[in-house]
Write an enzyme that holds these catalytic residues in place. Structure first.
Site, PDB file in Angstrom:
ATOM      1  N   TYR B 136      15.423  29.107  -1.553  1.00  0.00           N
ATOM      2  CA  TYR B 136      15.207  28.290  -0.126  1.00  0.00           C
ATOM      3  C   TYR B 136      16.886  28.670   0.487  1.00  0.00           C
ATOM      4  O   TYR B 136      17.594  28.396  -0.432  1.00  0.00           O
ATOM      5  CB  TYR B 136      14.893  27.069   0.071  1.00  0.00           C
ATOM      6  CG  TYR B 136      13.591  26.857  -0.431  1.00  0.00           C
ATOM      7  CD1 TYR B 136      12.524  26.555   0.658  1.00  0.00           C
ATOM      8  CD2 TYR B 136      12.991  26.553  -1.529  1.00  0.00           C
ATOM      9  CE1 TYR B 136      11.234  26.416   0.435  1.00  0.00           C
ATOM     10  CE2 TYR B 136      11.752  26.320  -1.880  1.00  0.00           C
ATOM     11  CZ  TYR B 136      10.729  26.192  -1.067  1.00  0.00           C
ATOM     12  OH  TYR B 136       9.477  26.051  -1.061  1.00  0.00           O
ATOM     13  N   TYR B 175       8.928  30.018  -8.122  1.00  0.00           N
ATOM     14  CA  TYR B 175      10.404  29.334  -8.533  1.00  0.00           C
ATOM     15  C   TYR B 175      10.059  28.271  -9.537  1.00  0.00           C
ATOM     16  O   TYR B 175       9.063  27.562  -9.536  1.00  0.00           O
ATOM     17  CB  TYR B 175      11.294  29.039  -7.300  1.00  0.00           C
ATOM     18  CG  TYR B 175      10.590  27.891  -6.486  1.00  0.00           C
ATOM     19  CD1 TYR B 175      10.856  26.674  -6.746  1.00  0.00           C
ATOM     20  CD2 TYR B 175      10.229  28.210  -5.313  1.00  0.00           C
ATOM     21  CE1 TYR B 175      10.247  25.550  -5.791  1.00  0.00           C
ATOM     22  CE2 TYR B 175       9.606  27.235  -4.414  1.00  0.00           C
ATOM     23  CZ  TYR B 175       9.851  26.152  -4.872  1.00  0.00           C
ATOM     24  OH  TYR B 175       9.293  24.962  -3.883  1.00  0.00           O
ATOM     25  N   ARG B 185       6.423  26.846  -9.530  1.00  0.00           N
ATOM     26  CA  ARG B 185       5.624  26.701  -8.485  1.00  0.00           C
ATOM     27  C   ARG B 185       5.163  28.080  -8.102  1.00  0.00           C
ATOM     28  O   ARG B 185       5.673  29.082  -7.850  1.00  0.00           O
ATOM     29  CB  ARG B 185       6.501  26.228  -7.218  1.00  0.00           C
ATOM     30  CG  ARG B 185       7.083  24.720  -7.332  1.00  0.00           C
ATOM     31  CD  ARG B 185       6.115  23.512  -7.146  1.00  0.00           C
ATOM     32  NE  ARG B 185       4.655  23.779  -6.630  1.00  0.00           N
ATOM     33  CZ  ARG B 185       4.689  23.508  -5.395  1.00  0.00           C
ATOM     34  NH1 ARG B 185       5.520  23.200  -4.713  1.00  0.00           N
ATOM     35  NH2 ARG B 185       3.376  23.773  -4.917  1.00  0.00           N
ATOM     36  N   HIS B 188       4.171  29.630  -2.303  1.00  0.00           N
ATOM     37  CA  HIS B 188       3.605  28.855  -1.237  1.00  0.00           C
ATOM     38  C   HIS B 188       4.115  28.680  -0.176  1.00  0.00           C
ATOM     39  O   HIS B 188       5.465  28.925   0.037  1.00  0.00           O
ATOM     40  CB  HIS B 188       3.546  27.498  -1.718  1.00  0.00           C
ATOM     41  CG  HIS B 188       4.774  26.743  -2.164  1.00  0.00           C
ATOM     42  ND1 HIS B 188       5.485  26.987  -3.402  1.00  0.00           N
ATOM     43  CD2 HIS B 188       5.584  25.824  -1.444  1.00  0.00           C
ATOM     44  CE1 HIS B 188       6.440  26.245  -3.253  1.00  0.00           C
ATOM     45  NE2 HIS B 188       6.622  25.768  -2.207  1.00  0.00           N
ATOM     46  N   HIS B 190       5.229  26.018   3.253  1.00  0.00           N
ATOM     47  CA  HIS B 190       5.223  24.972   3.700  1.00  0.00           C
ATOM     48  C   HIS B 190       4.723  24.725   5.347  1.00  0.00           C
ATOM     49  O   HIS B 190       5.274  25.591   5.884  1.00  0.00           O
ATOM     50  CB  HIS B 190       6.592  24.160   3.697  1.00  0.00           C
ATOM     51  CG  HIS B 190       6.840  23.768   2.241  1.00  0.00           C
ATOM     52  ND1 HIS B 190       6.816  22.822   1.599  1.00  0.00           N
ATOM     53  CD2 HIS B 190       7.701  24.578   1.362  1.00  0.00           C
ATOM     54  CE1 HIS B 190       7.078  22.831   0.305  1.00  0.00           C
ATOM     55  NE2 HIS B 190       7.754  23.832   0.079  1.00  0.00           N
TER      56      HIS B 190
END
Lengths: 198, 267
Positions: B136, B175, B185, B188, B190
């Site tokens: 991120y 990640y 994870r 995906h 959000h």
């Protein structure tokens, strides 16, 4: 046993919630998100407080949203929350807590029912939490009437004597003074017209 | 307590998020009739993958207090968004910087409906995500993986009159979940949604079909039973693909929570 935090009766086929996670701070906050009050408005009030966990530790990087009526008591139907023009009152605010778990909001007092609707998102919460922030505790409020007397104060913002037109409202996720969190169910019946299709 | 009694009356399992009553016995109740999602047929949790239950110090211990909002309740309305709030370019996450981002370009689109099946019109949809390397653009993400100077990973759009939304972005990388042994994870996105009522507020995550990490993901499994969590998996939709440019994924969303039935549908 701890109770579930999800709605009691989710609609068939509704999309389930998931945690907001830790990495929303570059995406969800927006300029003046915590300042819905028009610039320099004389009735502006400051509301601030800390989000606290069960150990009394601050919850950093939590996302808080507020939705409220305007001073005239109606729900604003005014766009422009994300890119505020500094003039209108949109009724919507979004802030994140800092490393110290503290947030601050500058808004106008709600007309009508004297509360702000609050929605809390944070890492570690699989589902968001709804609550209310009342400026006074009215006697005929259906929610307050249904609460045990000792839980009502968890929803009351208290005047902050150290600061001009300021109120303090902490959110406690656990403990003796755990904040009341809400599960919205269907309204009992169709209300009369007058609230408007804002 | 009251919340518990409502659950018993309806016989409908909440998509449980707490460790105590989440699993099999609460699977879809009779009459729930969730449509099977062909993109995620019957994916069970891998052994040793307990659903994510949240931070024990952050979960309230008392039951949620049920509120049937009356006409005075501001929660039956919600914020209004308009063209002043969202720039059309906000919906294309691949055009926010001078260069092209790294990664597989995708289109993600779908419809937002309320629990009565009405389109949610003119409402705000927000998307945020990791880059193609699974990192991120957020200072809290200090993992050793490259940042992409051409990708921030945050977008917004408003739904149209049919409740449709549409984003162009790149497929995020998987990640590792910080602090957990070998827990990854799955890719995906959000998402954040607003309905016409504040009660309909939703923040959730969208997953990709066929991802081998899904059976091992505690967070995906925390969404509820098989049919419920399948609603978080998009479907590959060649009709949404842009020839020579992007792969299309369709993901439709139903917002829960009471909405004003006396208002005109949508806005």
């Amino acid at each position: 046993m701890t109770p579930p935090l999800t709605p009691a009766a989710p609609a068939p086929n509704s999309t389930p919630a998931q945690t907001v996670g830790p990495f929303h701070g570059h995406a969800l906050p927006f300029a003046d998100g915590g300042a819905p009050a028009p610039s320099g408005h004389p009735r502006t009030v400051t509301v601030h407080g800390t989000v606290l966990d069960g150990a009394g530790a601050p919850v950093p990087h939590a996302l808080l949203e507020f939705w409220q009526t305007g001073p005239d008591g109606s729900a604003p139907a005014v766009p422009g929350s994300l890119r505020r023009d500094g003039l209108g009152f949109t009724g919507f605010a979004r802030v994140t807590t800092g490393r110290d778990g503290h947030y601050l909001l500058r808004t106008l007092p709600p007309g009508g029912a004297p509360y702000l609707a609050v929605c809390l998102f944070a890492r570690g919460l699989p589902h968001h939490l709804f609550t209310r922030l009342y400026f006074t505790l009215p006697t005929h409020d259906p929610l307050l009437a249904a609460l045990p007397a000792d839980r009502r104060p968890t929803l009351l913002a208290t005047p902050d004597p150290g600061h001009h037109r300021a109120y303090r409202f902490d959110i406690r996720l656990q403990g003796d003074r755990e904040t009341v969190f809400l599960d919205f169910t269907e309204p009992p019946s169709r209300p009369d017209a007058g609230h408007g299709d804002v | 307590m009251a919340s518990e009694s409502v659950r018993e009356q309806t016989g409908r399992a909440a998509p449980g998020l707490q460790g105590t009553d989440r699993d099999g016995s609460r699977d879809s109740a009779p009459g729930r009739a969730a449509p099977e999602n062909p993109a995620a047929p019957g994916i069970s949790a891998a052994p040793g993958t307990p659903p994510y239950t949240g931070d024990p110090l952050r979960l309230p211990r008392r039951p949620l207090v049920p509120v049937a909002p009356g006409p005075e309740a501001v929660e039956l309305t919600g914020p209004v968004f308009g063209p002043a709030d969202v720039d059309p370019l906000d919906a294309d996450l691949t055009r926010q910087h001078p260069g092209d981002p790294l990664g597989e370009r995708i289109t993600v689109a779908g419809r937002i409906l309320d629990r009565r099946g009405r389109p949610v019109r003119g409402q705000l949809v927000e998307l945020w995500q990791a880059n193609a390397a699974g990192r991120y653009a957020n200072r809290l993400d200090q993992r050793s993986a490259p940042l992409d100077p051409n990708f921030t990973g945050a977008g917004r759009c408003l739904t149209d009159d049919e409740g449709r939304y549409h984003f162009t972005t790149i497929r995020p990388g998987a990640y590792p979940w910080p602090g957990r042994h070998n827990a990854w994870r799955p890719a995906h996105l959000h998402f954040s949604f607003f309905g016409t009522a504040f009660t309909q507020r939703l923040v959730t995550q969208m997953y990709f079909p066929g991802d081998p990490l899904l059976p091992y993901d505690s967070i995906w499994h925390s969404a509820g039973d098989e049919a419920t969590r399948a609603r978080l998996v998009a479907a590959y939709d060649p009709a949404l693909s842009v020839s020579g440019s992007s792969l299309g994924y369709r993901w439709d969303v139903v917002l829960d929570g009471p909405a004003a039935t006396w208002a005109e549908e949508g806005r």
